[in-house]
Write a protein that holds these residues in place. Structure first.
Motif, PDB file in Angstrom:
ATOM      1  N   SER A  49     -75.076  -8.689  36.944  1.00 35.95           N
ATOM      2  CA  SER A  49     -74.748  -9.092  35.578  1.00 35.95           C
ATOM      3  C   SER A  49     -76.047  -9.328  34.817  1.00 35.95           C
ATOM      4  CB  SER A  49     -73.902 -10.372  35.564  1.00 35.95           C
ATOM      5  OG  SER A  49     -74.647 -11.460  36.103  1.00 35.95           O
TER       6      SER A  49
ATOM      7  N   SER B  28     -76.569 -10.956  30.772  1.00 35.42           N
ATOM      8  CA  SER B  28     -75.962 -11.290  29.490  1.00 35.42           C
ATOM      9  C   SER B  28     -76.779 -12.360  28.787  1.00 35.42           C
ATOM     10  CB  SER B  28     -74.523 -11.771  29.672  1.00 35.42           C
ATOM     11  OG  SER B  28     -74.496 -12.989  30.411  1.00 35.42           O
TER      12      SER B  28
ATOM     13  N   ASN C  22     -73.157  -8.828  26.316  1.00 37.04           N
ATOM     14  CA  ASN C  22     -73.170  -8.386  27.701  1.00 37.04           C
ATOM     15  C   ASN C  22     -74.120  -7.184  27.768  1.00 37.04           C
ATOM     16  OD1 ASN C  22     -72.672  -7.875  30.362  1.00 37.04           O
ATOM     17  ND2 ASN C  22     -70.474  -7.502  30.134  1.00 37.04           N
TER      18      ASN C  22
END
Length: 237
Positions: free
Chosen positions: A105, A107, A189
């Protein structure tokens, strides 16, 4: 000159030398900024896992001072003349140092207060470790400013709709994503944007992402304008 890991590398290297007066601020940082402030051209510090950087790199710049209450709450007072050309990119940097495919991830959440006059953009600036590629995400813009390169259409990615541009500054490729409407707060994101560039467009390979920067690319701010990052966080896994 600032180190490569701090500066907007190629732009800083290509910019002409500043006049001495550009490194001296004409105003002090807000009284609330008890932790750190600087009016130096390349003034920088590390706070709470982030690097803050004044970064006055463009020719014909005026005065600029940066202040910080923390690594995620900071701002800039800038008085740059109403001429063309980017004068500075004061920013907050988070080191990532992971390849795109190894990221689970990536973000960021932002909340800013910006002036209604002047010419500038509020943007993320994302670099690979070799500085071959620069990915800019503009979340708002005011005045006569625009991205490098040619239009590549519009795409919805990372929770926002963007007008996409692809170009080069002579030293590296630049992919610019300009939000289709201005925003002063939100969450981006970032990882899907990187994967879209890599997998869908095939504009780059499995690059190692070095830094995620966030700041204000100021072209003009005559008379002195305030740019405030109320909160900015970058998270990755």
């Amino acid at each position: 000159m600032a180190s490569r890991t701090l500066s907007r590398v190629t732009k800083a290297l290509l910019a002409p030398a500043l006049a001495l007066g550009a490194t001296v601020g004409l105003t002090s940082a807000p009284a609330s900024a008890a932790v750190w402030n600087s009016c130096d051209q390349w003034g920088n510090t590390n706070l709470n896992g982030y690097t803050l950087y004044n970064n006055i790199w463009g020719s014909g710049a005026g005065s600029q001072c940066i202040w910080a209450n923390s690594g995620t709450n900071w701002g800039v007072w800038a008085d740059h003349p109403g001429t063309g050309g980017i004068k500075s990119y004061p920013n907050q940097t988070k080191a990532i140092n992971k390849s795109i495919t190894s990221l689970g991830s990536l973000s960021s959440s932002y909340n800013v207060s910006v002036p209604s006059s002047g010419a500038y953009n509020t943007s993320y600036d994302i670099w690979d470790t070799d500085h071959d590629y620069e990915i800019m995400l503009w979340v708002n813009k005011t005045g006569a400013v625009g991205p490098l390169g040619s239009s590549q259409g519009t795409v919805a990615l990372g929770g926002h709709s963007w007008n996409v541009f692809k170009g080069t500054n002579g030293a590296n490729e630049v992919f610019s994503f300009i939000r289709t409407s201005n925003s002063s707060s939100g969450t981006v994101n970032i990882l899907p944007i990187l994967k879209w560039i890599k997998d869908t467009k095939k504009w780059m390979g499995n690059e190692t992402i070095g830094d995620v920067q966030f700041g204000y690319e100021v072209t003009s701010s005559s008379g002195g304008l305030n740019f405030t990052t109320n909160n900015l966080t970058v998270s990755s896994s």
